[in-house]
Design a protein around this motif. Sequence first.
Motif, mmCIF file in Angstrom:
data_model
loop_
_atom_site.group_PDB
_atom_site.id
_atom_site.type_symbol
_atom_site.label_atom_id
_atom_site.label_comp_id
_atom_site.label_asym_id
_atom_site.label_seq_id
_atom_site.Cartn_x
_atom_site.Cartn_y
_atom_site.Cartn_z
ATOM 1 N N ILE A 5 -4.126 -9.175 -25.202
ATOM 2 C CA ILE A 5 -3.607 -7.802 -25.220
ATOM 3 C C ILE A 5 -2.319 -7.740 -26.032
ATOM 4 C CG2 ILE A 5 -2.669 -5.950 -23.789
ATOM 5 C CD1 ILE A 5 -4.625 -6.826 -21.600
ATOM 6 N N GLY A 6 -1.454 -8.757 -25.918
ATOM 7 C CA GLY A 6 -0.235 -8.810 -26.722
ATOM 8 C C GLY A 6 -0.533 -8.898 -28.203
ATOM 9 N N THR A 7 -1.536 -9.684 -28.564
ATOM 10 C CA THR A 7 -1.931 -9.792 -29.972
ATOM 11 C C THR A 7 -2.474 -8.471 -30.488
ATOM 12 O OG1 THR A 7 -2.454 -12.120 -29.598
ATOM 13 C CG2 THR A 7 -3.369 -11.094 -31.580
ATOM 14 N N ILE A 8 -3.240 -7.761 -29.679
ATOM 15 C CA ILE A 8 -3.769 -6.456 -30.083
ATOM 16 C C ILE A 8 -2.627 -5.465 -30.296
ATOM 17 C CG2 ILE A 8 -5.109 -4.475 -29.263
ATOM 18 C CD1 ILE A 8 -7.031 -6.512 -27.974
ATOM 19 N N CYS A 9 -1.623 -5.496 -29.410
ATOM 20 C CA CYS A 9 -0.469 -4.609 -29.584
ATOM 21 C C CYS A 9 0.276 -4.909 -30.876
ATOM 22 C CB CYS A 9 0.488 -4.734 -28.401
ATOM 23 S SG CYS A 9 -0.096 -3.961 -26.894
ATOM 24 N N ILE A 10 0.447 -6.182 -31.205
ATOM 25 C CA ILE A 10 1.139 -6.539 -32.441
ATOM 26 C C ILE A 10 0.329 -6.128 -33.663
ATOM 27 C CG2 ILE A 10 1.808 -8.516 -33.849
ATOM 28 C CD1 ILE A 10 3.059 -9.721 -31.458
ATOM 29 N N LYS A 48 -0.259 0.433 -38.033
ATOM 30 C CA LYS A 48 0.133 1.840 -38.016
ATOM 31 C C LYS A 48 1.643 2.041 -38.145
ATOM 32 C CE LYS A 48 -3.779 3.194 -35.182
ATOM 33 N NZ LYS A 48 -4.228 3.872 -33.977
ATOM 34 N N LYS A 49 2.378 0.958 -38.383
ATOM 35 C CA LYS A 49 3.846 1.012 -38.490
ATOM 36 C C LYS A 49 4.461 1.633 -37.244
ATOM 37 C CE LYS A 49 3.716 -0.583 -42.688
ATOM 38 N NZ LYS A 49 3.908 -1.981 -42.913
ATOM 39 N N SER A 50 3.957 1.236 -36.088
ATOM 40 C CA SER A 50 4.464 1.741 -34.812
ATOM 41 C C SER A 50 5.297 0.643 -34.150
ATOM 42 C CB SER A 50 3.304 2.129 -33.890
ATOM 43 O OG SER A 50 2.466 3.067 -34.532
ATOM 44 N N ASP A 51 6.605 0.784 -34.251
ATOM 45 C CA ASP A 51 7.481 -0.240 -33.688
ATOM 46 C C ASP A 51 7.555 -0.180 -32.174
ATOM 47 O OD1 ASP A 51 8.031 -1.240 -36.172
ATOM 48 O OD2 ASP A 51 9.872 -0.053 -36.431
ATOM 49 N N TYR A 52 7.147 0.921 -31.573
ATOM 50 C CA TYR A 52 7.242 1.030 -30.122
ATOM 51 C C TYR A 52 6.205 0.157 -29.409
ATOM 52 C CZ TYR A 52 3.332 4.308 -30.641
ATOM 53 O OH TYR A 52 2.145 4.887 -30.957
ATOM 54 N N LEU A 53 5.245 -0.393 -30.122
ATOM 55 C CA LEU A 53 4.257 -1.281 -29.507
ATOM 56 C C LEU A 53 4.739 -2.728 -29.409
ATOM 57 C CD1 LEU A 53 0.907 -0.010 -31.046
ATOM 58 C CD2 LEU A 53 1.652 0.172 -28.695
ATOM 59 N N LEU A 54 5.881 -3.027 -30.014
ATOM 60 C CA LEU A 54 6.362 -4.403 -29.968
ATOM 61 C C LEU A 54 6.946 -4.771 -28.605
ATOM 62 C CD1 LEU A 54 7.979 -4.716 -33.490
ATOM 63 C CD2 LEU A 54 5.799 -5.624 -32.704
ATOM 64 N N LYS A 55 7.535 -3.801 -27.905
ATOM 65 C CA LYS A 55 8.079 -4.093 -26.570
ATOM 66 C C LYS A 55 6.974 -4.409 -25.559
ATOM 67 C CE LYS A 55 12.478 -1.750 -26.948
ATOM 68 N NZ LYS A 55 13.344 -0.698 -26.429
ATOM 69 N N PRO A 56 5.892 -3.618 -25.506
ATOM 70 C CA PRO A 56 4.799 -4.024 -24.600
ATOM 71 C C PRO A 56 4.158 -5.352 -24.996
ATOM 72 C CG PRO A 56 4.521 -1.737 -25.239
ATOM 73 C CD PRO A 56 5.643 -2.284 -26.055
#
Length: 70
Positions: A42-47, A53-61
């Motif tokens: 799940i962490g790899t999918i978030c990264i 999509k250039k979404s930096d807010y997914l790096l914290k989860p």
Amino acid sequence: NCSYFKHFTPGESSEIFEVTTQKEYSISAAAIAIFSVGFAIIGTICILFSFRKKSDYLLKPASMFYTFAG
């Protein structure tokens, strides 16, 4: 005379040296390992989504999922 030493005499005391695995520990260890791999995936999918999509807010989860996997 070996009757003084209990582990040399066959019979009721021979059960002491039998090695048995505890099934509860191995099942719980396997479950923890599966959850750990799931959190890492799940962490790899978030990264990957954050890079695509250039979404930096997914790096914290993603960092939290990697922490849980550890």
